[in-house]
Design an enzyme around this catalytic site. Structure first.
Site, PDB file in Angstrom:
ATOM      1  N   CYS A  42     -25.005  56.338 -14.543  1.00  0.00           N
ATOM      2  CA  CYS A  42     -24.146  56.847 -13.930  1.00  0.00           C
ATOM      3  C   CYS A  42     -24.569  57.362 -12.689  1.00  0.00           C
ATOM      4  CB  CYS A  42     -23.234  57.619 -14.444  1.00  0.00           C
ATOM      5  SG  CYS A  42     -21.643  58.041 -13.308  1.00  0.00           S
ATOM      6  N   CYS A  47     -22.609  54.168 -11.256  1.00  0.00           N
ATOM      7  CA  CYS A  47     -21.227  54.550 -10.766  1.00  0.00           C
ATOM      8  C   CYS A  47     -21.627  54.897  -9.486  1.00  0.00           C
ATOM      9  CB  CYS A  47     -20.483  55.546 -11.238  1.00  0.00           C
ATOM     10  SG  CYS A  47     -20.343  55.385 -13.336  1.00  0.00           S
ATOM     11  N   LYS A  50     -23.295  52.697  -6.609  1.00  0.00           N
ATOM     12  CA  LYS A  50     -22.186  51.602  -6.442  1.00  0.00           C
ATOM     13  C   LYS A  50     -21.236  51.871  -5.705  1.00  0.00           C
ATOM     14  CE  LYS A  50     -19.314  51.058  -9.512  1.00  0.00           C
ATOM     15  NZ  LYS A  50     -18.660  51.046 -10.788  1.00  0.00           N
ATOM     16  N   TYR A 178     -16.574  43.285 -14.893  1.00  0.00           N
ATOM     17  CA  TYR A 178     -16.331  44.567 -13.436  1.00  0.00           C
ATOM     18  C   TYR A 178     -17.562  44.859 -12.657  1.00  0.00           C
ATOM     19  CZ  TYR A 178     -18.395  48.642 -16.023  1.00  0.00           C
ATOM     20  OH  TYR A 178     -19.308  49.358 -16.480  1.00  0.00           O
ATOM     21  N   GLU A 182     -17.591  43.839  -8.755  1.00  0.00           N
ATOM     22  CA  GLU A 182     -17.757  44.791  -7.945  1.00  0.00           C
ATOM     23  C   GLU A 182     -19.015  44.474  -6.857  1.00  0.00           C
ATOM     24  OE1 GLU A 182     -16.084  48.839 -10.332  1.00  0.00           O
ATOM     25  OE2 GLU A 182     -18.514  47.934 -10.598  1.00  0.00           O
ATOM     26  N   HIS A 435       8.047  57.721   0.780  1.00  0.00           N
ATOM     27  CA  HIS A 435       8.496  56.721   1.741  1.00  0.00           C
ATOM     28  C   HIS A 435       7.655  57.163   2.993  1.00  0.00           C
ATOM     29  CE1 HIS A 435       9.809  52.978   3.152  1.00  0.00           C
ATOM     30  NE2 HIS A 435      10.130  53.699   4.199  1.00  0.00           N
ATOM     31  N   GLU A 440       4.814  54.008  -3.701  1.00  0.00           N
ATOM     32  CA  GLU A 440       6.431  54.147  -4.171  1.00  0.00           C
ATOM     33  C   GLU A 440       7.079  52.899  -4.983  1.00  0.00           C
ATOM     34  OE1 GLU A 440       9.211  53.957  -0.915  1.00  0.00           O
ATOM     35  OE2 GLU A 440       7.585  52.964   0.355  1.00  0.00           O
TER      36      GLU A 440
END
Length: 453
Positions: A42, A47, A50, A178, A182, A435, A440
Protein backbone atom coordinates in the site's frame (compact mmCIF):
# COMPACT_ATOMS: atom_id res chain seq x y z
CA UNK A 1 9.31 -24.48 26.10
CA UNK A 2 11.01 -21.08 26.08
CA UNK A 3 10.66 -19.06 22.88
CA UNK A 4 12.73 -16.16 21.59
CA UNK A 5 9.54 -14.17 21.00
CA UNK A 6 5.88 -14.23 21.87
CA UNK A 7 5.08 -13.18 18.29
CA UNK A 8 7.10 -13.24 15.09
CA UNK A 9 5.56 -11.33 12.19
CA UNK A 10 6.67 -11.96 8.61
CA UNK A 11 5.90 -8.89 6.50
CA UNK A 12 6.10 -5.18 7.33
CA UNK A 13 2.94 -3.98 5.60
CA UNK A 14 -0.15 -2.39 7.12
CA UNK A 15 -1.54 -5.61 8.62
CA UNK A 16 1.72 -6.95 9.97
CA UNK A 17 2.81 -3.63 11.46
CA UNK A 18 -0.53 -3.10 13.19
CA UNK A 19 -0.46 -6.56 14.78
CA UNK A 20 3.18 -6.18 15.83
CA UNK A 21 2.67 -2.70 17.32
CA UNK A 22 -0.41 -3.63 19.32
CA UNK A 23 1.18 -6.79 20.66
CA UNK A 24 4.49 -5.17 21.58
CA UNK A 25 2.73 -2.23 23.20
CA UNK A 26 0.89 -4.75 25.36
CA UNK A 27 4.18 -5.94 26.82
CA UNK A 28 4.83 -9.00 24.64
CA UNK A 29 8.17 -9.66 22.96
CA UNK A 30 7.71 -9.14 19.21
CA UNK A 31 9.95 -9.34 16.14
CA UNK A 32 9.14 -8.49 12.56
CA UNK A 33 10.99 -9.44 9.37
CA UNK A 34 10.61 -7.33 6.22
CA UNK A 35 12.78 -8.14 3.21
CA UNK A 36 12.02 -5.00 1.15
CA UNK A 37 10.73 -1.74 2.66
CA UNK A 38 8.53 -1.08 5.66
CA UNK A 39 5.02 -0.05 4.70
CA UNK A 40 4.21 -2.89 2.34
CA UNK A 41 2.42 -2.76 -0.98
CA UNK A 42 0.00 0.00 0.00
CA UNK A 43 2.60 2.54 1.07
CA UNK A 44 5.49 1.65 -1.23
CA UNK A 45 4.01 0.19 -4.45
CA UNK A 46 0.25 0.61 -4.26
CA UNK A 47 -2.44 2.85 -2.85
CA UNK A 48 -0.30 5.80 -1.81
CA UNK A 49 1.93 6.35 -4.87
CA UNK A 50 -0.99 5.48 -7.15
CA UNK A 51 -3.26 8.08 -5.52
CA UNK A 52 -0.54 10.72 -5.79
CA UNK A 53 -0.27 9.88 -9.50
CA UNK A 54 -4.05 10.22 -9.76
CA UNK A 55 -3.82 13.71 -8.29
CA UNK A 56 -1.04 14.65 -10.70
CA UNK A 57 -2.97 13.35 -13.69
CA UNK A 58 -6.11 15.39 -12.98
CA UNK A 59 -4.61 18.85 -13.39
CA UNK A 60 -4.54 18.92 -17.20
CA UNK A 61 -8.28 18.30 -17.44
CA UNK A 62 -8.85 20.77 -14.60
CA UNK A 63 -6.84 23.42 -16.44
CA UNK A 64 -8.83 22.81 -19.62
CA UNK A 65 -12.08 23.20 -17.71
CA UNK A 66 -10.74 26.31 -15.97
CA UNK A 67 -10.22 27.88 -19.38
CA UNK A 68 -13.84 27.17 -20.28
CA UNK A 69 -14.90 28.81 -17.03
CA UNK A 70 -13.02 31.97 -17.97
CA UNK A 71 -9.54 31.57 -16.58
CA UNK A 72 -6.57 32.41 -18.79
CA UNK A 73 -4.46 29.31 -18.25
CA UNK A 74 -1.60 28.02 -20.38
CA UNK A 75 -0.44 24.56 -19.35
CA UNK A 76 3.04 23.31 -20.16
CA UNK A 77 4.27 19.71 -20.26
CA UNK A 78 4.18 17.41 -17.27
CA UNK A 79 7.61 17.06 -15.65
CA UNK A 80 7.77 13.34 -14.85
CA UNK A 81 11.23 13.46 -13.26
CA UNK A 82 10.26 16.30 -10.91
CA UNK A 83 7.14 14.44 -9.81
CA UNK A 84 9.08 11.20 -9.44
CA UNK A 85 11.65 12.82 -7.13
CA UNK A 86 8.91 14.21 -4.88
CA UNK A 87 7.11 10.87 -4.91
CA UNK A 88 10.21 8.98 -3.80
CA UNK A 89 10.82 11.50 -1.03
CA UNK A 90 7.26 11.12 0.21
CA UNK A 91 7.41 7.33 0.21
CA UNK A 92 10.68 7.44 2.14
CA UNK A 93 9.04 9.75 4.68
CA UNK A 94 6.10 7.37 5.13
CA UNK A 95 8.43 4.37 5.36
CA UNK A 96 10.29 6.16 8.13
CA UNK A 97 7.04 6.73 10.03
CA UNK A 98 6.13 3.04 9.81
CA UNK A 99 9.58 2.05 11.03
CA UNK A 100 9.62 4.57 13.89
CA UNK A 101 6.12 3.67 15.08
CA UNK A 102 6.95 -0.05 15.20
CA UNK A 103 10.26 0.64 16.89
CA UNK A 104 8.66 2.96 19.45
CA UNK A 105 6.17 0.24 20.38
CA UNK A 106 9.07 -2.11 21.11
CA UNK A 107 9.05 -4.21 17.96
CA UNK A 108 12.43 -5.65 16.94
CA UNK A 109 12.67 -5.07 13.18
CA UNK A 110 14.78 -7.44 11.11
CA UNK A 111 15.46 -6.11 7.62
CA UNK A 112 15.73 -9.44 5.83
CA UNK A 113 13.60 -12.24 4.44
CA UNK A 114 12.17 -14.81 6.82
CA UNK A 115 10.71 -18.21 5.96
CA UNK A 116 8.73 -20.65 8.06
CA UNK A 117 10.59 -23.78 9.19
CA UNK A 118 8.00 -25.33 11.47
CA UNK A 119 5.12 -24.43 13.79
CA UNK A 120 7.32 -22.28 16.04
CA UNK A 121 10.49 -21.57 14.04
CA UNK A 122 11.41 -19.10 11.31
CA UNK A 123 14.65 -18.99 9.35
CA UNK A 124 16.19 -15.66 8.39
CA UNK A 125 18.05 -15.05 5.14
CA UNK A 126 21.37 -15.00 7.01
CA UNK A 127 20.70 -18.53 8.29
CA UNK A 128 19.73 -17.52 11.82
CA UNK A 129 16.77 -19.33 13.31
CA UNK A 130 14.29 -17.70 15.68
CA UNK A 131 11.52 -19.31 17.69
CA UNK A 132 8.16 -17.83 18.58
CA UNK A 133 5.05 -18.90 20.44
CA UNK A 134 2.97 -17.47 17.60
CA UNK A 135 3.86 -16.72 13.97
CA UNK A 136 1.84 -14.25 11.89
CA UNK A 137 2.28 -14.30 8.12
CA UNK A 138 1.39 -10.94 6.55
CA UNK A 139 3.46 -10.90 3.36
CA UNK A 140 0.66 -9.62 1.10
CA UNK A 141 0.45 -10.26 -2.61
CA UNK A 142 2.46 -9.84 -5.77
CA UNK A 143 1.48 -9.07 -9.39
CA UNK A 144 0.48 -12.03 -11.52
CA UNK A 145 1.72 -12.20 -15.12
CA UNK A 146 1.06 -14.96 -17.66
CA UNK A 147 4.59 -16.32 -18.00
CA UNK A 148 3.67 -18.42 -21.04
CA UNK A 149 3.17 -15.27 -23.19
CA UNK A 150 6.16 -14.97 -25.58
CA UNK A 151 8.15 -11.82 -24.82
CA UNK A 152 6.55 -11.27 -21.40
CA UNK A 153 9.97 -10.33 -20.01
CA UNK A 154 9.69 -7.00 -21.85
CA UNK A 155 6.59 -6.00 -19.87
CA UNK A 156 6.50 -4.42 -16.41
CA UNK A 157 3.99 -4.61 -13.54
CA UNK A 158 2.62 -2.17 -10.98
CA UNK A 159 5.75 -2.89 -8.91
CA UNK A 160 7.95 -1.16 -11.47
CA UNK A 161 5.63 1.47 -12.94
CA UNK A 162 6.62 4.20 -10.47
CA UNK A 163 10.29 3.85 -11.41
CA UNK A 164 10.14 4.07 -15.22
CA UNK A 165 12.74 6.64 -16.35
CA UNK A 166 10.48 8.62 -18.70
CA UNK A 167 6.80 9.28 -19.19
CA UNK A 168 5.78 7.03 -22.11
CA UNK A 169 4.37 8.61 -25.25
CA UNK A 170 2.48 5.37 -25.91
CA UNK A 171 1.60 2.82 -23.26
CA UNK A 172 -0.25 -0.48 -23.45
CA UNK A 173 -2.05 -1.63 -20.31
CA UNK A 174 -3.07 -5.28 -20.21
CA UNK A 175 -5.89 -6.16 -17.84
CA UNK A 176 -9.40 -5.15 -16.92
CA UNK A 177 -9.34 -4.94 -13.12
CA UNK A 178 -9.25 -1.83 -11.00
CA UNK A 179 -5.45 -1.47 -11.16
CA UNK A 180 -5.45 -1.57 -14.98
CA UNK A 181 -8.33 0.90 -15.23
CA UNK A 182 -6.76 3.29 -12.73
CA UNK A 183 -3.42 3.37 -14.54
CA UNK A 184 -5.16 3.78 -17.89
CA UNK A 185 -6.82 6.93 -16.56
CA UNK A 186 -3.61 8.13 -14.89
CA UNK A 187 -1.45 7.94 -18.01
CA UNK A 188 -4.22 9.32 -20.18
CA UNK A 189 -4.39 12.31 -17.84
CA UNK A 190 -0.62 12.76 -17.92
CA UNK A 191 -0.69 12.99 -21.72
CA UNK A 192 0.30 9.50 -22.84
CA UNK A 193 -1.53 7.72 -25.64
CA UNK A 194 -3.16 4.82 -23.80
CA UNK A 195 -4.37 1.48 -25.14
CA UNK A 196 -6.02 -0.96 -22.75
CA UNK A 197 -6.57 -4.61 -23.66
CA UNK A 198 -8.69 -7.04 -21.67
CA UNK A 199 -9.53 -10.61 -22.59
CA UNK A 200 -12.94 -10.57 -20.86
CA UNK A 201 -16.18 -9.21 -22.25
CA UNK A 202 -16.21 -6.14 -19.97
CA UNK A 203 -13.78 -4.44 -17.58
CA UNK A 204 -14.06 -4.58 -13.76
CA UNK A 205 -15.28 -8.16 -13.42
CA UNK A 206 -16.99 -8.73 -10.09
CA UNK A 207 -18.37 -5.21 -9.80
CA UNK A 208 -21.90 -4.08 -10.64
CA UNK A 209 -22.63 -4.67 -14.35
CA UNK A 210 -24.34 -1.31 -14.90
CA UNK A 211 -21.47 0.51 -13.23
CA UNK A 212 -18.92 -1.43 -15.30
CA UNK A 213 -20.59 -0.38 -18.50
CA UNK A 214 -20.81 3.24 -17.37
CA UNK A 215 -17.08 3.40 -16.60
CA UNK A 216 -16.16 1.71 -19.88
CA UNK A 217 -18.13 4.37 -21.76
CA UNK A 218 -16.52 7.17 -19.77
CA UNK A 219 -12.91 6.11 -20.20
CA UNK A 220 -13.41 5.39 -23.89
CA UNK A 221 -14.89 8.86 -24.24
CA UNK A 222 -11.78 10.33 -22.63
CA UNK A 223 -9.62 8.91 -25.42
CA UNK A 224 -8.43 5.62 -23.92
CA UNK A 225 -8.32 2.96 -26.65
CA UNK A 226 -10.20 0.20 -24.85
CA UNK A 227 -10.36 -3.23 -26.48
CA UNK A 228 -12.18 -6.08 -24.72
CA UNK A 229 -12.50 -9.70 -25.79
CA UNK A 230 -8.87 -9.86 -26.87
CA UNK A 231 -5.49 -10.71 -25.36
CA UNK A 232 -1.79 -10.35 -26.08
CA UNK A 233 -0.44 -13.06 -28.34
CA UNK A 234 3.22 -12.02 -28.12
CA UNK A 235 5.64 -9.19 -27.43
CA UNK A 236 8.95 -8.36 -29.10
CA UNK A 237 11.60 -5.80 -28.19
CA UNK A 238 12.40 -3.74 -31.30
CA UNK A 239 14.43 -0.65 -32.03
CA UNK A 240 11.46 1.71 -31.77
CA UNK A 241 9.83 0.09 -28.72
CA UNK A 242 7.90 -3.02 -27.74
CA UNK A 243 5.99 -4.54 -30.64
CA UNK A 244 2.79 -6.32 -29.71
CA UNK A 245 0.31 -8.54 -31.48
CA UNK A 246 -3.14 -9.26 -30.07
CA UNK A 247 -5.22 -12.39 -30.56
CA UNK A 248 -7.56 -10.49 -32.89
CA UNK A 249 -4.65 -9.64 -35.21
CA UNK A 250 -3.87 -6.01 -34.28
CA UNK A 251 -0.20 -5.01 -34.26
CA UNK A 252 1.25 -1.92 -32.57
CA UNK A 253 4.41 -0.63 -30.91
CA UNK A 254 4.56 0.94 -27.45
CA UNK A 255 7.15 2.57 -25.21
CA UNK A 256 5.89 0.68 -22.15
CA UNK A 257 3.73 -2.41 -21.71
CA UNK A 258 2.17 -2.65 -18.25
CA UNK A 259 0.61 -5.93 -17.17
CA UNK A 260 -2.10 -5.43 -14.55
CA UNK A 261 -3.65 -8.86 -14.80
CA UNK A 262 -4.34 -9.46 -11.14
CA UNK A 263 -2.39 -10.26 -7.99
CA UNK A 264 -1.57 -13.50 -6.23
CA UNK A 265 -0.60 -14.26 -2.61
CA UNK A 266 3.18 -13.96 -2.11
CA UNK A 267 3.61 -17.39 -0.52
CA UNK A 268 6.10 -18.86 -3.00
CA UNK A 269 9.26 -20.05 -1.27
CA UNK A 270 7.97 -19.15 2.17
CA UNK A 271 8.29 -22.72 3.50
CA UNK A 272 4.64 -22.97 4.49
CA UNK A 273 4.03 -26.32 2.82
CA UNK A 274 6.98 -27.90 4.64
CA UNK A 275 5.58 -26.58 7.91
CA UNK A 276 2.25 -28.21 7.11
CA UNK A 277 0.27 -25.02 6.51
CA UNK A 278 -2.64 -25.61 4.15
CA UNK A 279 -2.72 -23.43 1.03
CA UNK A 280 -5.49 -22.84 -1.48
CA UNK A 281 -5.16 -23.46 -5.21
CA UNK A 282 -3.95 -19.91 -5.86
CA UNK A 283 -1.33 -20.10 -3.12
CA UNK A 284 -3.45 -18.30 -0.54
CA UNK A 285 -3.11 -19.29 3.10
CA UNK A 286 -6.31 -20.94 4.25
CA UNK A 287 -7.51 -19.53 7.57
CA UNK A 288 -10.58 -19.75 9.76
CA UNK A 289 -12.74 -16.86 10.95
CA UNK A 290 -10.04 -15.93 13.49
CA UNK A 291 -7.25 -15.84 10.86
CA UNK A 292 -5.80 -19.08 12.24
CA UNK A 293 -4.31 -21.70 9.91
CA UNK A 294 -4.56 -25.45 10.35
CA UNK A 295 -1.35 -25.16 12.39
CA UNK A 296 -2.61 -23.64 15.68
CA UNK A 297 0.44 -21.43 16.29
CA UNK A 298 0.48 -19.92 12.77
CA UNK A 299 -1.89 -17.16 11.70
CA UNK A 300 -2.22 -15.01 8.56
CA UNK A 301 -3.85 -11.68 7.73
CA UNK A 302 -4.18 -9.45 4.70
CA UNK A 303 -3.86 -10.14 0.99
CA UNK A 304 -1.93 -13.38 1.57
CA UNK A 305 -5.24 -14.94 2.69
CA UNK A 306 -7.05 -13.70 -0.44
CA UNK A 307 -10.17 -12.69 1.45
CA UNK A 308 -10.73 -9.00 0.71
CA UNK A 309 -7.61 -7.38 -0.74
CA UNK A 310 -7.86 -3.95 0.88
CA UNK A 311 -5.46 -2.29 3.29
CA UNK A 312 -8.09 -1.28 5.88
CA UNK A 313 -9.37 -4.87 5.90
CA UNK A 314 -5.87 -6.19 6.63
CA UNK A 315 -5.64 -3.74 9.53
CA UNK A 316 -9.01 -4.90 10.91
CA UNK A 317 -7.90 -8.52 10.61
CA UNK A 318 -4.68 -7.68 12.47
CA UNK A 319 -6.58 -5.97 15.27
CA UNK A 320 -8.93 -8.95 15.61
CA UNK A 321 -5.93 -11.31 15.68
CA UNK A 322 -4.36 -9.32 18.51
CA UNK A 323 -7.59 -9.26 20.53
CA UNK A 324 -8.09 -12.99 20.05
CA UNK A 325 -4.59 -14.28 20.71
CA UNK A 326 -3.09 -11.81 23.15
CA UNK A 327 -6.04 -10.27 25.01
CA UNK A 328 -8.23 -13.32 25.41
CA UNK A 329 -11.09 -11.61 23.63
CA UNK A 330 -12.06 -13.81 20.65
CA UNK A 331 -12.87 -11.48 17.77
CA UNK A 332 -13.52 -12.09 14.09
CA UNK A 333 -13.02 -9.38 11.47
CA UNK A 334 -16.28 -8.28 9.86
CA UNK A 335 -16.00 -8.68 6.08
CA UNK A 336 -19.58 -7.62 5.29
CA UNK A 337 -20.48 -4.30 3.65
CA UNK A 338 -16.89 -3.15 3.20
CA UNK A 339 -16.82 0.14 1.24
CA UNK A 340 -14.25 0.45 -1.54
CA UNK A 341 -13.24 2.93 -4.21
CA UNK A 342 -11.69 2.61 -7.64
CA UNK A 343 -9.70 5.71 -8.55
CA UNK A 344 -10.61 5.90 -12.17
CA UNK A 345 -11.53 9.33 -13.47
CA UNK A 346 -14.21 9.85 -12.34
CA UNK A 347 -14.04 7.55 -9.34
CA UNK A 348 -16.25 4.57 -8.60
CA UNK A 349 -17.31 3.98 -4.99
CA UNK A 350 -19.24 0.89 -3.93
CA UNK A 351 -20.56 -0.70 -0.76
CA UNK A 352 -22.73 -3.77 -0.31
CA UNK A 353 -24.17 -5.96 -3.03
CA UNK A 354 -24.17 -5.54 -6.79
CA UNK A 355 -27.51 -5.71 -8.58
CA UNK A 356 -26.62 -9.18 -9.83
CA UNK A 357 -25.77 -10.46 -6.33
CA UNK A 358 -28.90 -8.93 -4.79
CA UNK A 359 -31.19 -10.54 -7.37
CA UNK A 360 -29.87 -13.94 -6.30
CA UNK A 361 -30.94 -13.26 -2.72
CA UNK A 362 -34.53 -12.13 -3.27
CA UNK A 363 -36.88 -9.45 -4.65
CA UNK A 364 -35.18 -6.07 -5.07
CA UNK A 365 -35.85 -2.57 -6.36
CA UNK A 366 -33.19 -0.72 -8.33
CA UNK A 367 -32.92 3.06 -8.20
CA UNK A 368 -30.56 4.61 -10.74
CA UNK A 369 -29.82 8.15 -11.89
CA UNK A 370 -27.26 9.19 -14.52
CA UNK A 371 -26.92 12.87 -15.32
CA UNK A 372 -24.55 15.71 -16.15
CA UNK A 373 -23.66 17.53 -12.91
CA UNK A 374 -23.85 21.31 -12.82
CA UNK A 375 -20.08 21.74 -13.13
CA UNK A 376 -20.10 19.79 -16.41
CA UNK A 377 -23.29 21.10 -17.97
CA UNK A 378 -22.15 24.72 -17.56
CA UNK A 379 -19.23 24.12 -19.95
CA UNK A 380 -21.12 21.63 -22.12
CA UNK A 381 -18.99 18.72 -20.94
CA UNK A 382 -20.88 15.52 -21.69
CA UNK A 383 -19.47 13.34 -18.89
CA UNK A 384 -22.22 11.87 -16.74
CA UNK A 385 -22.19 10.72 -13.14
CA UNK A 386 -24.20 7.77 -11.85
CA UNK A 387 -25.90 7.05 -8.52
CA UNK A 388 -27.44 3.67 -7.77
CA UNK A 389 -29.24 2.13 -4.80
CA UNK A 390 -30.24 -1.52 -4.50
CA UNK A 391 -33.15 -2.01 -2.10
CA UNK A 392 -34.65 -5.19 -0.61
CA UNK A 393 -38.40 -5.23 -1.31
CA UNK A 394 -39.28 -6.96 1.96
CA UNK A 395 -37.01 -5.30 4.57
CA UNK A 396 -36.61 -2.02 2.60
CA UNK A 397 -32.92 -2.07 3.57
CA UNK A 398 -30.42 -0.56 1.15
CA UNK A 399 -28.37 -3.59 0.17
CA UNK A 400 -25.95 -1.80 -2.15
CA UNK A 401 -24.86 1.68 -3.09
CA UNK A 402 -22.81 2.50 -6.20
CA UNK A 403 -21.52 5.96 -7.14
CA UNK A 404 -19.54 6.99 -10.21
CA UNK A 405 -18.59 10.63 -9.89
CA UNK A 406 -15.71 12.92 -8.96
CA UNK A 407 -14.85 12.25 -5.30
CA UNK A 408 -17.00 9.10 -5.21
CA UNK A 409 -14.46 7.62 -2.82
CA UNK A 410 -15.21 10.36 -0.30
CA UNK A 411 -18.97 9.93 -0.76
CA UNK A 412 -19.01 6.15 -0.43
CA UNK A 413 -17.17 6.32 2.89
CA UNK A 414 -20.14 8.21 4.35
CA UNK A 415 -22.79 6.21 2.51
CA UNK A 416 -21.06 3.09 3.81
CA UNK A 417 -21.97 4.05 7.39
CA UNK A 418 -25.67 4.13 6.51
CA UNK A 419 -25.56 0.82 4.62
CA UNK A 420 -23.58 -0.81 7.45
CA UNK A 421 -26.18 0.38 9.98
CA UNK A 422 -28.99 -1.16 7.92
CA UNK A 423 -30.58 2.07 6.72
CA UNK A 424 -33.77 1.66 4.70
CA UNK A 425 -34.72 3.41 1.49
CA UNK A 426 -37.18 5.44 3.57
CA UNK A 427 -34.29 6.56 5.82
CA UNK A 428 -32.52 7.84 2.73
CA UNK A 429 -35.76 9.51 1.51
CA UNK A 430 -36.28 11.21 4.89
CA UNK A 431 -32.86 12.86 4.72
CA UNK A 432 -32.95 16.44 3.43
CA UNK A 433 -30.92 17.01 0.28
CA UNK A 434 -27.83 19.22 0.33
CA UNK A 435 -28.35 21.55 -2.64
CA UNK A 436 -26.73 22.11 -5.07
CA UNK A 437 -24.55 19.00 -4.93
CA UNK A 438 -24.18 15.83 -6.95
CA UNK A 439 -24.60 13.70 -3.84
CA UNK A 440 -28.11 14.99 -3.15
CA UNK A 441 -29.30 12.59 -5.86
CA UNK A 442 -28.83 9.72 -3.43
CA UNK A 443 -31.81 10.95 -1.37
CA UNK A 444 -33.91 12.19 -4.30
CA UNK A 445 -34.43 8.96 -6.29
CA UNK A 446 -38.12 8.19 -5.60
CA UNK A 447 -39.17 5.82 -8.39
CA UNK A 448 -37.48 2.48 -9.08
CA UNK A 449 -35.75 2.15 -12.41
CA UNK A 450 -36.23 -1.62 -12.30
CA UNK A 451 -37.98 -4.12 -10.07
CA UNK A 452 -36.85 -7.74 -9.79
CA UNK A 453 -39.40 -10.01 -8.11
Amino acid sequence: MDFDYDLFVIGGGSGGVRAARLTAAGGQKVAMAEEFRMGGTCVIRGCVPKKLMVFASQYAAAADEAGKYGWDIKLGKFDWKSFQAKLKAELSRLEGIYTRNADAAGVEILHQRATVKDAHTVTLADGTEKTAKHILVAVGGTPFVPEQTPGIEHAITSNEIFDIPELPKKILIVGGGYIACEFACIFNGLGSEVTQVYRGAQILRGFDDEARGHIAELISGQGINLHVGTDIERLEKRKDGIWTKTTDGREATFDVVLYATGRKPATAGLGLENAGVELGRHGEIKVDAYSQTNIPSIFAVGDVTDRIQLTPVAIREAMAFHETVFKGNPMTPDHSNVPSAIFTQPEYGAVGLTEEQAREEGPVEIYTAAFRPMQNSFIDKNERVMFKLIVCQTTRKVLGCHIIAPHAGEMIQLAGVAVKMGATKEDFDATVAVHPTMAEEIVLMKTPTRVHN
